[in-house]
Design a protein around this motif. Structure first.
Motif, short mmCIF file in Angstrom:
data_model
loop_
_atom_site.label_atom_id
_atom_site.label_comp_id
_atom_site.label_asym_id
_atom_site.label_seq_id
_atom_site.Cartn_x
_atom_site.Cartn_y
_atom_site.Cartn_z
N HIS A 1 0.82 -1.21 0.00
CA HIS A 1 0.00 0.00 0.00
C HIS A 1 0.85 1.26 0.00
N GLY A 2 2.18 1.10 0.03
CA GLY A 2 3.06 2.26 -0.01
C GLY A 2 4.32 1.97 -0.79
N VAL A 3 4.86 3.04 -1.40
CA VAL A 3 6.12 2.97 -2.13
C VAL A 3 6.97 4.14 -1.66
N VAL A 4 8.19 3.84 -1.25
CA VAL A 4 9.14 4.89 -0.89
C VAL A 4 10.28 4.83 -1.89
N ILE A 5 10.53 5.97 -2.55
CA ILE A 5 11.64 6.07 -3.49
C ILE A 5 12.70 6.96 -2.86
N ASP A 6 13.82 6.35 -2.50
CA ASP A 6 14.91 7.07 -1.84
C ASP A 6 15.90 7.55 -2.91
N ILE A 7 15.99 8.88 -3.07
CA ILE A 7 16.88 9.44 -4.09
C ILE A 7 18.05 10.19 -3.45
N THR A 8 18.41 9.80 -2.24
CA THR A 8 19.51 10.45 -1.51
C THR A 8 20.79 10.49 -2.33
N ALA A 9 21.09 9.42 -3.06
CA ALA A 9 22.34 9.34 -3.82
C ALA A 9 22.26 10.00 -5.19
N VAL A 10 21.07 10.45 -5.59
CA VAL A 10 20.91 11.05 -6.92
C VAL A 10 21.40 12.49 -6.90
N GLU A 11 22.34 12.79 -7.78
CA GLU A 11 22.90 14.13 -7.83
C GLU A 11 22.38 14.95 -9.00
N ILE A 12 21.93 14.27 -10.05
CA ILE A 12 21.50 14.96 -11.27
C ILE A 12 20.16 14.40 -11.72
N VAL A 13 19.24 15.29 -12.07
CA VAL A 13 17.99 14.86 -12.70
C VAL A 13 17.77 15.71 -13.95
N ASP A 14 17.09 15.11 -14.91
CA ASP A 14 16.68 15.88 -16.07
C ASP A 14 15.16 15.85 -16.12
N SER A 15 14.60 16.48 -17.13
CA SER A 15 13.14 16.58 -17.19
C SER A 15 12.50 15.20 -17.34
N PHE A 16 13.16 14.28 -18.04
CA PHE A 16 12.60 12.94 -18.21
C PHE A 16 12.50 12.22 -16.88
N VAL A 17 13.56 12.24 -16.09
CA VAL A 17 13.56 11.57 -14.79
C VAL A 17 12.53 12.23 -13.86
N GLY A 18 12.45 13.54 -13.89
CA GLY A 18 11.45 14.24 -13.08
C GLY A 18 10.04 13.84 -13.44
N ARG A 19 9.74 13.79 -14.73
CA ARG A 19 8.41 13.37 -15.17
C ARG A 19 8.13 11.92 -14.80
N MET A 20 9.16 11.09 -14.86
CA MET A 20 8.96 9.68 -14.54
C MET A 20 8.67 9.49 -13.05
N LEU A 21 9.25 10.31 -12.18
CA LEU A 21 8.90 10.22 -10.75
C LEU A 21 7.42 10.51 -10.57
N ALA A 22 6.92 11.51 -11.27
CA ALA A 22 5.50 11.84 -11.20
C ALA A 22 4.67 10.71 -11.79
N THR A 23 5.13 10.13 -12.88
CA THR A 23 4.40 9.02 -13.52
C THR A 23 4.36 7.80 -12.60
N ILE A 24 5.49 7.49 -11.97
CA ILE A 24 5.54 6.35 -11.05
C ILE A 24 4.57 6.56 -9.89
N ALA A 25 4.51 7.78 -9.36
CA ALA A 25 3.58 8.07 -8.27
C ALA A 25 2.14 7.90 -8.73
N SER A 26 1.82 8.38 -9.92
CA SER A 26 0.46 8.25 -10.46
C SER A 26 0.11 6.78 -10.69
N LEU A 27 1.04 6.05 -11.25
CA LEU A 27 0.83 4.63 -11.52
C LEU A 27 0.60 3.87 -10.21
N SER A 28 1.41 4.15 -9.21
CA SER A 28 1.25 3.49 -7.91
C SER A 28 -0.11 3.80 -7.31
#
Length: 134
Positions: free
Chosen positions: A44-71
């Motif tokens: 019933h929950g998903v935690v995405i830990d991005i502590t180690a992520v140093e760089i994002v682009d628009s595609f990765v940002g949109r995919m985080l939103a997509t993953i949240a919507s899908l979940s």
């Protein structure tokens, strides 16, 4: 060859700890793997830990939103934890608000957020008696 991001189950929560910057193919694989894991586990929950992520682009940002919507469509809430200030600044500069994506500064806070929503003190490993007294 692209390595898959591991998805760990902690009680009724799936934990995705991203330890390296992801390319487009990695993100697409993660989306597919996570959707299957939510369905297979009934989490019933998903935690995405991005502590180690140093760089994002628009595609990765949109995919985080997509993953949240899908979940959410699969009856699981998503919390992104550990966002670095530079990543937040980049997302704002790219004009990505990540609507519908909830965030927390730490893994503990993210688990507690899901705990409050689901009413299950066992998510964060806190005994029910200790949670009631907190």
């Amino acid at each position: 060859m692209t390595e898959r991001v591991p998805i760990l189950r902690i009680r009724q929560v799936l934990l995705v700890s991203i330890q390296a910057d992801l390319d487009d193919q990695d993100v697409l694989l993660l989306q597919d793997d996570l959707a299957a894991a939510v369905v297979d586990s009934g989490a019933h929950g998903v935690v995405i830990d991005i502590t180690a992520v140093e760089i994002v682009d628009s595609f990765v940002g949109r995919m985080l939103a997509t993953i949240a919507s899908l979940s959410r469509l699969l009856d699981a809430q998503t919390v992104v934890v550990g966002m670095r200030p530079a990543v937040a600044i980049t997302l704002v500069e790219l004009g990505l608000s990540l609507g519908g994506v909830r965030t927390a500064l730490t893994l503990d806070k993210g688990l507690r957020m899901l705990e409050r929503e689901h009413g299950d003190a066992r998510i964060s490993g806190v005994a029910p008696d200790a949670a009631a007294g907190a």
